[in-house]
Design a protein around this motif. Sequence first.
Motif, mmCIF file in Angstrom:
data_model
loop_
_atom_site.group_PDB
_atom_site.id
_atom_site.type_symbol
_atom_site.label_atom_id
_atom_site.label_comp_id
_atom_site.label_asym_id
_atom_site.label_seq_id
_atom_site.Cartn_x
_atom_site.Cartn_y
_atom_site.Cartn_z
ATOM 1 N N VAL A 72 2.660 -6.528 -1.119
ATOM 2 C CA VAL A 72 1.660 -5.468 -0.929
ATOM 3 C C VAL A 72 1.498 -4.719 -2.247
ATOM 4 O O VAL A 72 2.456 -4.152 -2.767
ATOM 5 C CB VAL A 72 2.079 -4.509 0.188
ATOM 6 N N HIS A 76 -1.446 0.847 -4.006
ATOM 7 C CA HIS A 76 -2.823 1.167 -3.637
ATOM 8 C C HIS A 76 -2.899 2.578 -3.077
ATOM 9 O O HIS A 76 -1.893 3.169 -2.676
ATOM 10 C CB HIS A 76 -3.363 0.164 -2.618
ATOM 11 N N ASP A 77 -4.099 3.109 -3.073
ATOM 12 C CA ASP A 77 -4.398 4.393 -2.441
ATOM 13 C C ASP A 77 -5.022 4.122 -1.075
ATOM 14 O O ASP A 77 -5.573 3.050 -0.824
ATOM 15 C CB ASP A 77 -5.404 5.199 -3.272
ATOM 16 N N THR A 78 -4.988 5.130 -0.228
ATOM 17 C CA THR A 78 -5.723 5.074 1.031
ATOM 18 C C THR A 78 -6.448 6.396 1.243
ATOM 19 O O THR A 78 -5.993 7.454 0.801
ATOM 20 C CB THR A 78 -4.799 4.825 2.236
ATOM 21 N N LEU A 106 -10.183 3.722 7.899
ATOM 22 C CA LEU A 106 -9.212 3.718 6.814
ATOM 23 C C LEU A 106 -9.724 2.819 5.702
ATOM 24 O O LEU A 106 -10.267 1.742 5.956
ATOM 25 C CB LEU A 106 -7.866 3.207 7.319
ATOM 26 N N ASN A 113 -8.555 1.077 1.864
ATOM 27 C CA ASN A 113 -7.525 0.772 0.871
ATOM 28 C C ASN A 113 -8.180 0.569 -0.490
ATOM 29 O O ASN A 113 -9.194 -0.124 -0.590
ATOM 30 C CB ASN A 113 -6.767 -0.503 1.257
ATOM 31 N N HIS A 129 -7.318 -0.286 -4.687
ATOM 32 C CA HIS A 129 -6.422 -0.659 -5.780
ATOM 33 C C HIS A 129 -7.185 -0.544 -7.088
ATOM 34 O O HIS A 129 -8.284 -1.096 -7.231
ATOM 35 C CB HIS A 129 -5.928 -2.094 -5.602
ATOM 36 N N GLY A 133 -7.632 -5.130 5.263
ATOM 37 C CA GLY A 133 -6.407 -4.475 5.694
ATOM 38 C C GLY A 133 -5.178 -5.051 5.019
ATOM 39 O O GLY A 133 -5.209 -6.144 4.449
ATOM 40 N N ILE A 134 -4.064 -4.334 5.115
ATOM 41 C CA ILE A 134 -2.808 -4.795 4.533
ATOM 42 C C ILE A 134 -2.331 -6.071 5.232
ATOM 43 O O ILE A 134 -1.729 -6.945 4.607
ATOM 44 C CB ILE A 134 -1.733 -3.694 4.627
ATOM 45 N N PHE A 170 -6.371 -8.013 1.937
ATOM 46 C CA PHE A 170 -6.250 -7.089 0.807
ATOM 47 C C PHE A 170 -5.139 -7.488 -0.162
ATOM 48 O O PHE A 170 -5.394 -7.589 -1.377
ATOM 49 C CB PHE A 170 -6.049 -5.670 1.323
#
Length: 254
Positions: free
Chosen positions: A12, A15-17, A30, A32, A34, A56-57, A61
Amino acid sequence: MAAQSGAPPDPVPVHDTFTVDSRILGEARLINVHVPVTYGASATMRFPVLYLPDGGIAEDFPHVVNTVDSLIARHQIRPVIVVGIPNTERRRDLTGPTRVHSDSGIAPRVGGSAAFRRFIRDELVPAVTARYRVTDERSIVGESLAGLFVIETFLVEPTLFKHYVALDPSLWWNNGGLIDAAPTLLAGRDTASRSLFLASSSQPEIAAGTQHLARLLDAIPPGQLTWVCTPRPDLTHATIFRGVGPGALAFALK
């Protein structure tokens, strides 16, 4: 798409959210984000943005960000910000209307792609622009139903992005209705320069639709669209993103 079964797990990335309270979709989404390692090197440098449905994670992503970072490190693409959009109702957001009963049966709600596109244009892009140093150069990458959304956007609202990457797009949706509409939509498009990368796997109905679209693209005058269509019958629907993704992103983001 959801993380592919059997694929090795991707680390992973940092990253910011943040959350967009979407009036258009009637829900909080939500996001994500980077940024490349060079983002902090200058307080004024601005960067193009790659948008990623299925972002999504537990979706695409990590894979896409790690691929992008690797391409940047090898100087195959410019530094780019990746914006991932995790799914809430994937089959609602990534599909257009359909008259086919079996299409409608895949989820409680389908056919919401126009609203999802408005969300990206009117809510997400302004939110990203307000938070990050970005240029107005935007790209989008998607596979399967997300690839369908990429092609639909390319045809109905081409100005939203400059570079389009569609891998194994589900052009069978609505009995191929998007392909049927493509000649009229292509004839009415603007003349700005853009790029499109298409690829198809061994899945017959997807390969046929992708090749049909490629034949229609031959009518676009040179200089208005740089495009490539890559048939990969050696790959499956489950492996095409990893097999073709690095070359597709290098084509779009070079």
